[in-house]
Design an enzyme around this catalytic site. Structure first.
Site, short mmCIF file in Angstrom:
data_model
loop_
_atom_site.label_atom_id
_atom_site.label_comp_id
_atom_site.label_asym_id
_atom_site.label_seq_id
_atom_site.Cartn_x
_atom_site.Cartn_y
_atom_site.Cartn_z
N HIS A 55 -1.37 2.39 -9.30
CA HIS A 55 -1.09 3.69 -8.70
C HIS A 55 -1.72 4.84 -9.49
O HIS A 55 -1.85 4.78 -10.70
CB HIS A 55 0.42 3.91 -8.60
CG HIS A 55 1.04 3.09 -7.50
ND1 HIS A 55 2.33 2.63 -7.55
CD2 HIS A 55 0.52 2.64 -6.34
CE1 HIS A 55 2.57 1.93 -6.45
NE2 HIS A 55 1.49 1.92 -5.70
N HIS A 88 -5.01 -2.14 -4.32
CA HIS A 88 -4.27 -3.01 -5.26
C HIS A 88 -4.91 -4.39 -5.32
O HIS A 88 -5.06 -4.97 -6.40
CB HIS A 88 -2.82 -3.17 -4.79
CG HIS A 88 -1.96 -1.97 -5.02
ND1 HIS A 88 -2.02 -1.21 -6.17
CD2 HIS A 88 -0.98 -1.41 -4.25
CE1 HIS A 88 -1.13 -0.23 -6.10
NE2 HIS A 88 -0.50 -0.31 -4.94
N HIS A 140 -4.63 1.63 1.05
CA HIS A 140 -3.95 1.68 -0.24
C HIS A 140 -3.77 0.27 -0.81
O HIS A 140 -4.08 0.00 -1.98
CB HIS A 140 -2.59 2.36 -0.07
CG HIS A 140 -1.74 2.38 -1.30
ND1 HIS A 140 -1.68 3.45 -2.16
CD2 HIS A 140 -0.90 1.45 -1.83
CE1 HIS A 140 -0.84 3.18 -3.16
NE2 HIS A 140 -0.36 1.96 -2.97
N GLU A 141 -3.27 -0.64 0.01
CA GLU A 141 -2.96 -1.98 -0.50
C GLU A 141 -4.22 -2.76 -0.85
O GLU A 141 -4.22 -3.57 -1.78
CB GLU A 141 -2.11 -2.75 0.53
CG GLU A 141 -0.75 -2.11 0.83
CD GLU A 141 0.13 -1.92 -0.40
OE1 GLU A 141 -0.01 -2.68 -1.37
OE2 GLU A 141 0.94 -0.97 -0.38
#
Lengths: 132, 192
Positions: B138, B132, B128-129
């Site tokens: 998101h 980013h 997930h990170e």
């Protein structure tokens, strides 16, 4: 570090809600005490709901109070913030702190805010349509 | 999928290679460095399989493009961590490169070995990170990697159509990417 007695939990099930509930109901976790706000709706006044407003402010759903701190009133701004939260994260949009909403609010999450979801809705739709 | 304001992305020359390194001072000691590196290697690979970007581990933390560390409380970037559960991690948009995990979490690489009911899957959060770090914000799609929440003892490491479309709109597609590698159910959901 100590944890609840393992005997009451099913560690082999990675999705069982009882495991999640057991973890989140602990007031020692940052948002564990939000469970007491379940089923509240506009017009309520509950001590500590200002913390929920702080949460929604942090993740981009509620503007900062001016001046002073958030109140403990379930006001129109909070209802609107909850509605946006629900729409952004795929929950039924009720504007109320139903169980499903509170459960997701209490769930661990990434520290980045969600404000881009609200602001860029048109852009997101356009990009999807273009690609199809 | 969604992007940060201004739609920032890494702008290295093509073919793009980004280096990553682990903090020499801010790690956890109950998971071996080899296991942590293996987790991140798999997480980076998932993204590089769909876009023409390669990731290489570097030894020099200060000069690496992506800098990974486990931090606690106020760790100097203006986004203090809050202890167990709550916020798990955060990362910065391109081309900042900082990827921070909350050292107060009970991180797990194997739920069979880590029995805590508040264990958090490191690979899921890493994947997930990295999204980013690459420029994705998101997503509203609950199955997507870029959805902001992750339950304890749950694992979500496979990119979904929403993630793939979002990152490929930023960087283009890896020429070797095969849509068939995505879950059949996910493609059906997207098509519908």
């Amino acid at each position: 570090r100590t944890f609840p007695q393992p005997s009451i939990l099913n560690f082999n099930d990675t999705t069982t809600s009882s495991v999640v509930a057991a973890a989140f109901n602990s007031s020692s976790t940052p948002w564990g005490n939000f469970a007491k706000f379940a089923n509240l709706e506009k017009g309520s006044h509950v001590t500590g709901i200002c913390d929920l407003k702080t949460y929604l402010n942090r993740f981009g759903y509620l503007p900062a109070p001016a001046p002073g701190n958030f109140s403990d009133d379930f006001d129109s701004d909070l209802e609107s913030a909850i509605l946006t939260y629900q729409k952004n994260l795929g929950l039924p949009p009720t504007g109320k702190l139903d169980t499903e909403t509170i459960d997701l609010i209490m769930a661990p999450r990434c520290g980045l805010g969600d404000s881009h979801l609200r602001h860029n809705t048109t852009t997101i739709t356009h990009l999807h349509e273009t690609r199809r | 999928y969604a992007y940060f304001n201004g739609r920032p992305r890494w702008t290295h020359n093509s073919p793009m290679t980004l280096t990553y390194a682990f903090s020499p001072d801010h790690m956890i000691d109950y998971i071996s460095p080899e296991e942590i590196k293996a987790v991140f290697s798999r997480a980076f690979t998932r993204w590089s399989e769909v876009i023409p970007v390669n990731f290489t581990e570097a030894q020099n933390y200060r000069t690496a493009d992506v800098r990974i560390g486990f931090h606690s409380g106020d760790h100097g970037d203006g986004e203090p961590f809050d202890g167990e559960l709550g916020v798990l991690a955060h990362a910065f948009s391109p081309e900042n490169g900082r990827l921070h995990l909350d050292s107060a979490e009970t991180w797990a690489v194997d739920f069979g070995r880590e029995r805590s009911n508040v264990a958090i899957d490191l690979e899921s959060v890493a994947t997930h990170e990295i999204g980013h770090v690459l420029g994705l914000a998101h997503s509203s799609v609950s199955d997507a990697i870029m959805y902001p929440s992750l339950r304890p003892r749950s694992r979500k490491v496979d990119l979904r159509v929403d993630d793939v479309e979002g990152i490929q709109a930023l960087y283009g597609s890896n020429p070797n990417f095969n849509y068939g590698s995505l879950l059949e159910s996910d493609r059906e959901t997207s098509n519908s």
